[in-house]
Design a protein around this motif. Structure first.
Motif, short mmCIF file in Angstrom:
data_model
loop_
_atom_site.label_atom_id
_atom_site.label_comp_id
_atom_site.label_asym_id
_atom_site.label_seq_id
_atom_site.Cartn_x
_atom_site.Cartn_y
_atom_site.Cartn_z
N PRO A 146 -16.50 -6.28 -11.60
CA PRO A 146 -15.56 -5.01 -11.88
C PRO A 146 -16.04 -3.81 -11.13
O PRO A 146 -15.07 -2.94 -10.78
CB PRO A 146 -15.95 -5.07 -13.41
CG PRO A 146 -16.46 -6.24 -13.83
CD PRO A 146 -17.15 -6.85 -12.76
N ALA A 149 -14.45 -4.18 -7.53
CA ALA A 149 -12.84 -4.06 -7.53
C ALA A 149 -12.63 -2.86 -8.51
O ALA A 149 -11.07 -2.61 -8.45
CB ALA A 149 -12.18 -5.44 -8.24
N SER A 150 -13.30 -1.93 -8.85
CA SER A 150 -12.96 -0.73 -9.32
C SER A 150 -11.90 -0.93 -10.70
O SER A 150 -11.03 -0.59 -10.96
CB SER A 150 -12.25 0.30 -8.60
OG SER A 150 -12.91 0.61 -7.23
N TYR A 151 -12.52 -2.03 -11.21
CA TYR A 151 -11.56 -2.63 -12.64
C TYR A 151 -11.93 -1.44 -13.66
O TYR A 151 -12.74 -1.21 -14.10
CB TYR A 151 -12.19 -3.92 -13.02
CG TYR A 151 -11.48 -4.16 -14.47
CD1 TYR A 151 -10.34 -4.83 -14.61
CD2 TYR A 151 -12.22 -4.44 -15.36
CE1 TYR A 151 -9.50 -4.90 -15.41
CE2 TYR A 151 -11.67 -4.95 -16.86
CZ TYR A 151 -10.34 -5.23 -16.64
OH TYR A 151 -9.75 -5.66 -17.85
N LYS A 155 -6.71 -2.35 -14.69
CA LYS A 155 -6.10 -2.57 -13.21
C LYS A 155 -7.30 -2.55 -12.44
O LYS A 155 -8.52 -2.48 -12.63
CB LYS A 155 -5.67 -1.11 -12.89
CG LYS A 155 -4.92 -1.07 -11.57
CD LYS A 155 -4.41 0.47 -11.42
CE LYS A 155 -5.63 1.66 -11.42
NZ LYS A 155 -4.89 2.93 -11.02
N ILE A 156 -7.13 -3.54 -11.11
CA ILE A 156 -8.26 -3.36 -10.25
C ILE A 156 -7.43 -2.86 -9.13
O ILE A 156 -6.09 -2.92 -8.71
CB ILE A 156 -8.57 -5.10 -9.81
CG1 ILE A 156 -7.22 -5.63 -9.08
CG2 ILE A 156 -8.98 -5.68 -11.17
CD1 ILE A 156 -7.64 -7.21 -8.70
N TRP A 204 -8.70 -11.84 -4.51
CA TRP A 204 -8.33 -10.81 -5.66
C TRP A 204 -7.30 -10.83 -6.51
O TRP A 204 -7.26 -10.46 -7.79
CB TRP A 204 -8.24 -9.38 -4.78
CG TRP A 204 -9.42 -8.81 -4.17
CD1 TRP A 204 -9.85 -8.49 -2.83
CD2 TRP A 204 -10.82 -8.55 -4.92
NE1 TRP A 204 -11.00 -8.07 -2.76
CE2 TRP A 204 -11.65 -7.91 -3.80
CE3 TRP A 204 -11.35 -8.61 -6.06
CZ2 TRP A 204 -13.08 -7.55 -4.29
CZ3 TRP A 204 -12.59 -8.35 -6.36
CH2 TRP A 204 -13.40 -7.61 -5.47
N ALA A 208 -7.18 -10.65 -10.65
CA ALA A 208 -6.47 -10.04 -11.39
C ALA A 208 -5.94 -10.96 -12.60
O ALA A 208 -5.66 -10.38 -13.64
CB ALA A 208 -5.33 -9.39 -10.63
N PHE A 211 -8.65 -11.64 -15.26
CA PHE A 211 -8.73 -10.08 -16.03
C PHE A 211 -7.38 -9.68 -16.57
O PHE A 211 -7.54 -8.83 -17.44
CB PHE A 211 -9.31 -9.27 -15.42
CG PHE A 211 -10.66 -9.33 -14.90
CD1 PHE A 211 -11.74 -8.56 -15.89
CD2 PHE A 211 -11.39 -10.06 -14.09
CE1 PHE A 211 -13.09 -8.62 -15.61
CE2 PHE A 211 -12.76 -10.24 -13.71
CZ PHE A 211 -13.68 -9.62 -14.56
N ALA A 213 -5.22 -8.13 -15.39
CA ALA A 213 -4.93 -6.80 -14.75
C ALA A 213 -4.00 -6.71 -13.79
O ALA A 213 -3.46 -7.66 -13.15
CB ALA A 213 -6.31 -6.42 -14.26
N VAL A 215 -2.75 -4.83 -10.03
CA VAL A 215 -3.06 -4.52 -8.93
C VAL A 215 -2.47 -3.31 -8.04
O VAL A 215 -1.44 -3.31 -8.10
CB VAL A 215 -2.89 -6.11 -8.01
CG1 VAL A 215 -3.74 -5.53 -6.54
CG2 VAL A 215 -3.68 -7.16 -8.47
#
Length: 280
Positions: A146, A149-151, A155-156, A204, A208, A211, A213, A215
């Motif tokens: 996390p 990927a700046s989760y 959002k990543i 990646w 996503a 998670f 999430a 991108v």
């Protein structure tokens, strides 16, 4: 069976502490932790803390000799990578049998970027001294995913298309692997070897989906650790995030050089997945 009877660990951060705990739990090998004088660093049960000035080669060598150290294992962070040259010099004086330098990340062999270049210089120094070494490539620490990927907020944030495969291994699996091979695997299978681990593999875009999430793609990061994140993700976009990556030939390796090719040294072990570590 392993011929190693004693190991000195340098660096007791998140990975180093886990390795110390795993080694001590085997009850097959004596374990010491080198600590800078005045440090308040504590060690897990069964591990002896030995204060010593890392810059004093003779003093470190004396510690290695006193405790009959067979293996020196370093988990020093980026700021301490260069210090390993002095540790290697001390290991040479003490006739240490194996040096495991601080790799524990993506493949560094053949890379010229500064952070990786420093690790290659350590490997070259060990070779010049005639000290057998084991370099362990683990890929990204699974727990750090996390952060990398700046989760946040579903959002990543990534650089590039996000299709390149990346290797991930959990801290627990890395520590367990290190303890197992140093206490079980014959030295001939470890000396002057690169061991490539892989607990899980995902791009990646795969991450996503795991998670659930969205991108966001950027050309570079801003804020804290921006330079490090930008450099790392730009590198991963080339394919270099796989532990099988062959940088000189710009391709993923195969056979004994493939990602996860060293997993078999720990037979019967079930490696943790991203979904398990992050309870997805």
């Amino acid at each position: 069976m392993s011929s190693y009877k004693s190991v000195a660990v340098v660096g007791a951060g998140r990975l180093g502490t886990r390795i110390l705990t795993a080694l001590a739990a085997t009850e097959k090998i004596a374990v010491i932790l080198l600590s800078r004088p005045g440090s308040s660093k504590t060690a897990p049960p069964g591990v002896l803390v030995v204060p010593v000035d890392y810059t004093d080669v003779n003093a470190v060598s004396s510690v290695f000799k006193e405790h009959k150290v067979d293996v020196v294992l370093s988990t020093l962070g980026h700021e301490g990578i260069g210090m390993q040259k002095l540790l290697a010099d001390a290991a040479k004086l003490a006739a240490v049998k194996l040096f495991v330098p601080s790799e524990f990340g993506s493949p560094t062999h053949g890379h010229t970027v500064e952070a990786y270049k420093a690790k290659n210089e350590i490997a070259a120094h060990l070779k010049s001294l005639g000290i057998p070494s084991t370099r362990i490539y683990t890929g990204c620490f699974m727990e750090f995913l996390p952060f990398i990927a700046s989760y946040a907020d579903g959002k990543i944030t990534i650089i590039g298309k996000g299709d390149a495969p990346i290797s991930y291994t959990s801290l627990a699996d890395i520590a367990g692997f290190v303890a197992y091979v140093l206490t079980t695997v014959p030295s001939a299978q470890l000396e002057n070897r690169i061991l490539r681990l892989e607990g899980d593999r995902a791009s990646w875009n795969d991450v996503a989906k795991l998670f659930k999430a969205s991108v966001e793609r950027v050309e570079s990061f801003t804020g804290k650790d921006a330079e490090m994140r930008t450099g790392l993700l730009t590198l991963f976009e080339t394919g270099a995030g796989s532990t099988g990556w062959d940088e000189p030939n710009k391709r993923d390796g195969s056979g004994s050089e493939a990602a996860g090719s060293a997993n078999g040294l720990w037979p019967g072990h079930r490696w943790q997945t991203i979904k398990e570590v992050h309870s997805l």
